[in-house]
Design an enzyme around this catalytic site. Structure first.
Site, PDB file in Angstrom:
ATOM      1  N   ASN A  89       0.802  -1.227   0.000  1.00 14.16           N
ATOM      2  CA  ASN A  89       0.000   0.000   0.000  1.00 14.16           C
ATOM      3  C   ASN A  89       0.834   1.277   0.000  1.00 14.16           C
ATOM      4  O   ASN A  89       0.352   2.324  -0.419  1.00 14.16           O
ATOM      5  CB  ASN A  89      -0.920  -0.016   1.227  1.00 14.16           C
ATOM      6  CG  ASN A  89      -1.662   1.280   1.420  1.00 14.16           C
ATOM      7  OD1 ASN A  89      -2.636   1.568   0.747  1.00 14.16           O
ATOM      8  ND2 ASN A  89      -1.171   2.092   2.362  1.00 14.16           N
ATOM      9  N   SER A 141      -3.700   2.934  -8.878  1.00 13.70           N
ATOM     10  CA  SER A 141      -4.480   4.171  -8.860  1.00 13.70           C
ATOM     11  C   SER A 141      -5.185   4.317 -10.200  1.00 13.70           C
ATOM     12  O   SER A 141      -4.721   3.771 -11.219  1.00 13.70           O
ATOM     13  CB  SER A 141      -3.564   5.379  -8.630  1.00 13.70           C
ATOM     14  OG  SER A 141      -4.243   6.603  -8.895  1.00 13.70           O
ATOM     15  N   TYR A 154       4.248   9.421 -11.005  1.00  7.37           N
ATOM     16  CA  TYR A 154       3.227   8.675 -10.270  1.00  7.37           C
ATOM     17  C   TYR A 154       2.429   7.755 -11.201  1.00  7.37           C
ATOM     18  O   TYR A 154       2.210   6.575 -10.894  1.00  7.37           O
ATOM     19  CB  TYR A 154       2.295   9.658  -9.558  1.00  7.37           C
ATOM     20  CG  TYR A 154       1.312   9.012  -8.609  1.00  7.37           C
ATOM     21  CD1 TYR A 154       1.737   8.549  -7.363  1.00  7.37           C
ATOM     22  CD2 TYR A 154      -0.027   8.875  -8.945  1.00  7.37           C
ATOM     23  CE1 TYR A 154       0.840   7.964  -6.478  1.00  7.37           C
ATOM     24  CE2 TYR A 154      -0.935   8.292  -8.076  1.00  7.37           C
ATOM     25  CZ  TYR A 154      -0.496   7.840  -6.835  1.00  7.37           C
ATOM     26  OH  TYR A 154      -1.389   7.253  -5.967  1.00  7.37           O
ATOM     27  N   ALA A 156       3.309   6.559 -14.091  1.00  3.81           N
ATOM     28  CA  ALA A 156       4.179   5.478 -14.573  1.00  3.81           C
ATOM     29  C   ALA A 156       4.342   4.401 -13.512  1.00  3.81           C
ATOM     30  O   ALA A 156       4.289   3.198 -13.808  1.00  3.81           O
ATOM     31  CB  ALA A 156       5.541   6.041 -14.969  1.00  3.81           C
ATOM     32  N   SER A 157       4.531   4.815 -12.278  1.00  3.83           N
ATOM     33  CA  SER A 157       4.711   3.840 -11.197  1.00  3.83           C
ATOM     34  C   SER A 157       3.453   3.009 -10.990  1.00  3.83           C
ATOM     35  O   SER A 157       3.520   1.786 -10.794  1.00  3.83           O
ATOM     36  CB  SER A 157       5.113   4.546  -9.897  1.00  3.83           C
ATOM     37  OG  SER A 157       4.042   5.297  -9.346  1.00  3.83           O
ATOM     38  N   LYS A 158       2.294   3.656 -11.029  1.00  3.65           N
ATOM     39  CA  LYS A 158       1.052   2.935 -10.777  1.00  3.65           C
ATOM     40  C   LYS A 158       0.639   2.057 -11.955  1.00  3.65           C
ATOM     41  O   LYS A 158       0.029   0.995 -11.767  1.00  3.65           O
ATOM     42  CB  LYS A 158      -0.051   3.929 -10.421  1.00  3.65           C
ATOM     43  CG  LYS A 158       0.185   4.644  -9.085  1.00  3.65           C
ATOM     44  CD  LYS A 158       0.367   3.659  -7.942  1.00  3.65           C
ATOM     45  CE  LYS A 158       0.461   4.331  -6.594  1.00  3.65           C
ATOM     46  NZ  LYS A 158       0.635   3.355  -5.478  1.00  3.65           N
ATOM     47  N   ILE A 189      -9.591   9.726  -2.678  1.00 13.08           N
ATOM     48  CA  ILE A 189      -9.830   9.217  -1.328  1.00 13.08           C
ATOM     49  C   ILE A 189      -9.298  10.234  -0.323  1.00 13.08           C
ATOM     50  O   ILE A 189      -8.203  10.777  -0.502  1.00 13.08           O
ATOM     51  CB  ILE A 189      -9.142   7.854  -1.113  1.00 13.08           C
ATOM     52  CG1 ILE A 189      -9.533   6.872  -2.231  1.00 13.08           C
ATOM     53  CG2 ILE A 189      -9.487   7.286   0.258  1.00 13.08           C
ATOM     54  CD1 ILE A 189     -11.010   6.557  -2.326  1.00 13.08           C
TER      55      ILE A 189
END
Length: 248
Positions: A89, A141, A154, A156-158, A189
């Site tokens: 997470n 995400s 972000y 790219a990572s997700k 969220i």
């Protein structure tokens, strides 16, 4: 109780979605190994978890630190003899437009959000293979599906997390082992990061969401619980979007 006596490792457990998951899992009887870079946050989590059906153990950990990851996983395994559930997470943001993003911003996000997930899974997977069962839940995400301005690193990572999850679902089911790997894609969220966003921007986010509101961490934690429990025993390699109808 859905997770009675199961050993569940949760990263990024000191706040937001990770904390909600750590408390929910303990309520459902799990032995939670809560990992986070924030020692203070972990201490607060431990106090809040007192009296729950399961238990919380806290492990200060930077998941981008590969030797520390393997040492922590060994410590957990030596203590309990197994790891039944891994929830990857933990994640960070370092937003900037392509023209302004620095190498440091890029590397920081990739090292935690992508390499950190790889580190944790590579450390835990052999333990699950020995038992022939387990559930790995990776937090992606909606940005990993659709992209977002100012979040090259972000997104790219997700997106990478989704691809790794599908790959691991194929690899870890080899020879009939019951190791399941799934990814979860939250939308907007109300985590500590979002709490700093101006009300005007939050209203714009709500307007884009079919259910007309921001989600709460507990709503994502319940999806984690479903994927960690036997309720999802025939689900693997899936990408589950939990966004209130943001990207439909």
């Amino acid at each position: 109780m859905k997770l009675k006596d199961r050993v569940c490792v949760i990263t990024g457990a000191a706040s937001g979605i990770g904390k909600a998951a750590a408390l929910l899992f303990a309520t459902e009887g799990a032995l939670v190994a809560a990992c986070d870079v924030s020692k203070e946050g972990l201490d607060n989590l431990a106090r809040e978890a007192e009296g729950l059906a399961g238990s919380e153990e806290t492990y200060p950990l930077d998941i981008s630190d590969r030797p520390a990851v393997f040492a922590t996983v060994k410590e957990i395994s030596d203590r309990h003899g197994r790891i039944d559930v891994l929830v990857n997470n933990a994640g960070i943001i370092r937003d900037a437009l392509l023209s302004k993003m620095t190498e440091e911003q890029w590397d920081a996000v990739i090292n935690v959000n992508l390499k950190g997930v790889f580190n944790m899974t590579q450390a835990v997977a052999p333990l699950m293979r020995e038992k022939g069962t387990g559930s790995i839940i990776n937090t992606s995400s909606v940005v990993g599906l659709w992209g977002n301005k100012g979040q090259s690193n972000y997104s790219a990572s997700k997106a990478g997390v989704i691809a790794m999850s599908k790959t691991w679902a194929k690899e870890l089911s080899h020879k009939g082992t019951q190791i399941r790997v799934n990814s979860v894609c939250p939308g907007f969220i109300m985590t500590p990061i979002l709490e700093t966003v101006p009300e005007k921007v939050l209203d714009m986010m709500k307007a884009k969401t079919l259910l007309g509101r921001i989600g709460n961490p507990e709503e994502i934690a319940k999806v984690y619980l479903f994927l960690a429990s036997d309720d999802s025993s025939y689900i693997t390699g899936q990408t589950i979007v939990v966004d209130g109808g943001l990207v439909l």
